[in-house]
Write an enzyme that holds these catalytic residues in place. Structure first.
Site, PDB file in Angstrom:
ATOM      1  N   HIS A 193     -12.791  -2.046  -1.838  1.00  0.00           N
ATOM      2  CA  HIS A 193     -13.683  -1.905  -1.955  1.00  0.00           C
ATOM      3  C   HIS A 193     -13.885  -1.215  -3.738  1.00  0.00           C
ATOM      4  CE1 HIS A 193     -12.322  -0.003   2.209  1.00  0.00           C
ATOM      5  NE2 HIS A 193     -13.497   0.895   2.035  1.00  0.00           N
ATOM      6  N   HIS A 223      -3.724   3.071  -1.556  1.00  0.00           N
ATOM      7  CA  HIS A 223      -4.315   1.760  -3.217  1.00  0.00           C
ATOM      8  C   HIS A 223      -3.535   2.747  -4.030  1.00  0.00           C
ATOM      9  CE1 HIS A 223      -6.477  -1.236  -1.987  1.00  0.00           C
ATOM     10  NE2 HIS A 223      -7.811  -0.937  -2.151  1.00  0.00           N
ATOM     11  N   ARG A 236       0.712  -1.249  -0.224  1.00  0.00           N
ATOM     12  CA  ARG A 236       0.005  -0.316  -0.481  1.00  0.00           C
ATOM     13  C   ARG A 236       0.920   1.577   0.121  1.00  0.00           C
ATOM     14  NH1 ARG A 236      -5.422  -1.014   1.070  1.00  0.00           N
ATOM     15  NH2 ARG A 236      -6.031  -3.357   2.152  1.00  0.00           N
ATOM     16  N   ARG A 252      -9.921   6.236  -2.907  1.00  0.00           N
ATOM     17  CA  ARG A 252      -8.796   5.802  -2.159  1.00  0.00           C
ATOM     18  C   ARG A 252      -7.337   5.913  -2.489  1.00  0.00           C
ATOM     19  NH1 ARG A 252     -10.692   3.355   1.307  1.00  0.00           N
ATOM     20  NH2 ARG A 252      -9.577   1.848   1.327  1.00  0.00           N
TER      21      ARG A 252
END
Length: 273
Positions: free
Chosen positions: A46, A101, A11, A95
């Protein structure tokens, strides 16, 4: 888990601190409360869920509007398309902005979500899977993932590598979200599959109308928000995982059978009166 480990799905918020990564630290890289997710970053869960759910919802609305006049059908189709693109685009940007991400992880999540929704929209997806198969699938997911977890440790790999990185590089310890751990993801999927095992007979024999779906949706959304927002972080880790298994099992059973049956019967009584 092996798939995630092989991809080294870092990440952004911890990747920037890894050895060999050259970042200009004269700029402040801000983290947020929702930044510190603990699972591997690829693909974006998500975006998988959002794209799949919204495509299914839009497809249902378009099918329902097929009886409208031509101008109305065009207006509905255009509106739904714009809203779908807007929702997916905003979710993707959020995100990336939160440093949870990379863009390619978001894109992969969208691709998987769209592919899954196309499969899910076919009636045969539910018709060909019995309660027993759902139950066996839930057991397979749980035990195969547990075996993979143990196997990684045997071969000298840390199965909790992403959790370790999250705890090390998150600005605030209380931001580290246990709900996003890989193990909790497996527990959540297993519980939902078990819920499908319980409700599959109802799903195969009942055809839910668009009116009933629209009536059920506000209750489902409210129930989903209440159930998923309740904080179990104060309990020990084993109780935390047990509570999560129970709540996602109840969640799937309630939204797939109990709520539709209740509203359907209430609606029929209202019509008779």
């Amino acid at each position: 888990m092996i798939h995630f480990r092989l991809l080294q799905a870092d990440r952004p918020y911890w990747w920037i601190h890894l050895p060999g990564v050259n970042i200009d630290y004269s700029y402040h890289i801000q983290q947020f409360e929702k930044t510190c997710e603990t699972g591997p970053g690829s693909p974006s869960g998500h975006l998988m869920v959002s794209s799949a759910c919204y495509i299914i919802l839009v497809s249902g609305i378009l099918k329902y509007s097929s009886t409208f006049s031509q101008p109305a059908r065009v207006a509905v189709k255009l509106t739904m398309f714009i809203l779908l693109i807007e929702v997916i685009l905003l979710a993707s940007l959020s995100r990336v902005f939160l440093l949870t991400h990379f863009p390619h992880q978001v894109l992969l999540g969208i691709v998987i979500g769209v592919t899954f929704s196309k499969r899910l929209l076919t009636r045969k997806f539910f018709a060909n899977i019995s309660s027993r198969k759902y139950f066996l699938l839930a057991l397979t997911v749980f035990f195969s993932s547990t075996f993979s977890y143990v196997l990684l440790g045997i071969f000298g790999r840390n199965p909790d590598w992403s959790i370790w990185l999250a705890e090390r590089h998150c600005e605030k310890k209380e931001w580290v979200d246990l709900n996003t751990t890989p193990l909790n993801g497996i527990i959540r999927i297993s519980a939902c599959l078990l819920g499908l095992s319980i409700t599959s007979q109802y799903l195969r024999t009942r055809v839910v109308s668009m009116e009933l779906s629209l009536m059920t949706m506000p209750v489902v959304l409210a129930f989903s928000y209440y159930l998923t927002s309740y904080d179990f972080s104060s309990v020990d880790i084993y109780t935390f995982y047990m509570y999560n298994f129970i709540r996602y099992l109840l969640f799937s059973v309630f939204i797939l059978q109990i709520f539709p049956v209740f509203i359907n019967r209430t609606f029929k009584l209202f019509i008779k009166q």
